[in-house]
Scaffold this motif. Structure first.
Motif, PDB file in Angstrom:
ATOM      1  N   GLY A 106      35.887  43.716  43.436  1.00 35.01           N
ATOM      2  CA  GLY A 106      37.234  43.601  42.913  1.00 35.01           C
ATOM      3  C   GLY A 106      37.327  44.248  41.543  1.00 35.01           C
ATOM      4  N   GLN A 107      38.539  44.206  40.983  1.00 35.24           N
ATOM      5  CA  GLN A 107      38.788  44.887  39.709  1.00 35.24           C
ATOM      6  C   GLN A 107      38.394  44.035  38.513  1.00 35.24           C
ATOM      7  OE1 GLN A 107      41.023  43.319  41.472  1.00 35.24           O
ATOM      8  NE2 GLN A 107      42.254  42.120  40.041  1.00 35.24           N
ATOM      9  N   GLY A 108      38.143  42.757  38.745  1.00 36.25           N
ATOM     10  CA  GLY A 108      37.741  41.858  37.672  1.00 36.25           C
ATOM     11  C   GLY A 108      38.905  41.050  37.128  1.00 36.25           C
ATOM     12  N   THR A 109      38.606  39.836  36.719  1.00 36.43           N
ATOM     13  CA  THR A 109      39.602  38.974  36.088  1.00 36.43           C
ATOM     14  C   THR A 109      38.972  38.327  34.854  1.00 36.43           C
ATOM     15  OG1 THR A 109      41.182  37.166  36.464  1.00 36.43           O
ATOM     16  CG2 THR A 109      39.040  36.950  37.528  1.00 36.43           C
ATOM     17  N   GLN A 110      39.715  38.318  33.768  1.00 37.97           N
ATOM     18  CA  GLN A 110      39.183  37.830  32.489  1.00 37.97           C
ATOM     19  C   GLN A 110      39.257  36.312  32.428  1.00 37.97           C
ATOM     20  OE1 GLN A 110      37.883  39.648  29.646  1.00 37.97           O
ATOM     21  NE2 GLN A 110      37.313  37.555  29.077  1.00 37.97           N
ATOM     22  N   VAL A 111      38.153  35.709  32.059  1.00 40.87           N
ATOM     23  CA  VAL A 111      38.110  34.281  31.762  1.00 40.87           C
ATOM     24  C   VAL A 111      37.714  34.141  30.295  1.00 40.87           C
ATOM     25  CG1 VAL A 111      36.912  32.104  32.187  1.00 40.87           C
ATOM     26  CG2 VAL A 111      37.569  33.577  34.112  1.00 40.87           C
ATOM     27  N   THR A 112      38.554  33.479  29.529  1.00 45.60           N
ATOM     28  CA  THR A 112      38.292  33.279  28.109  1.00 45.60           C
ATOM     29  C   THR A 112      38.305  31.793  27.800  1.00 45.60           C
ATOM     30  OG1 THR A 112      39.338  35.385  27.549  1.00 45.60           O
ATOM     31  CG2 THR A 112      39.025  33.807  25.759  1.00 45.60           C
TER      32      THR A 112
END
Length: 115
Positions: A106-112
């Motif tokens: 996948g394109q990636g998802t940011q977790v902060t």
């Protein structure tokens, strides 16, 4: 053309929870393991959790007891329930699907995680 679409990332305080989802679509032949990896820019991508079509799971030591991976084989969808998130969990999370002869991302998802 196979696509993996992730969702569910975001900003959360330490101790909070998030649930990531990844739906795979397209002509997927003999899907096998699905999983989540994470990567900070400049560092190697590392396995967070993976699950086979039969439900066998594998977790990084750092997330055992806090994260739970699951999947819906009928929908080619994988989930990652993340509880008790810590500052060190801040990363870009990538969904992965392994099928015979193919490795999809996948394109990636940011977790902060931040207070």
């Amino acid at each position: 053309q196979v696509q993996l679409v992730e969702s569910g990332g975001g900003l959360v305080q330490p101790g909070g929870s998030l649930r990531l989802s990844c739906a795979a679509s397209g002509s997927i032949v003999n899907p096998n393991a699905m999983g989540w990896y994470r990567q900070v820019p400049g560092k190697q991508r590392e396995l967070v959790a993976a699950i086979t079509t039969g439900g066998t799971t594998n977790y990084a030591d750092s997330v055992k007891g806090r994260f739970t991976i699951s999947r819906d084989n009928t929908k080619n969808t994988v989930y990652l329930q993340m509880n008790n998130l810590q500052l060190a969990d801040t990363d870009i999370y990538y969904c992965n699907l392994i099928a015979i002869g193919h490795d999809y991302w996948g394109q990636g998802t940011q977790v902060t995680v931040s207070s």
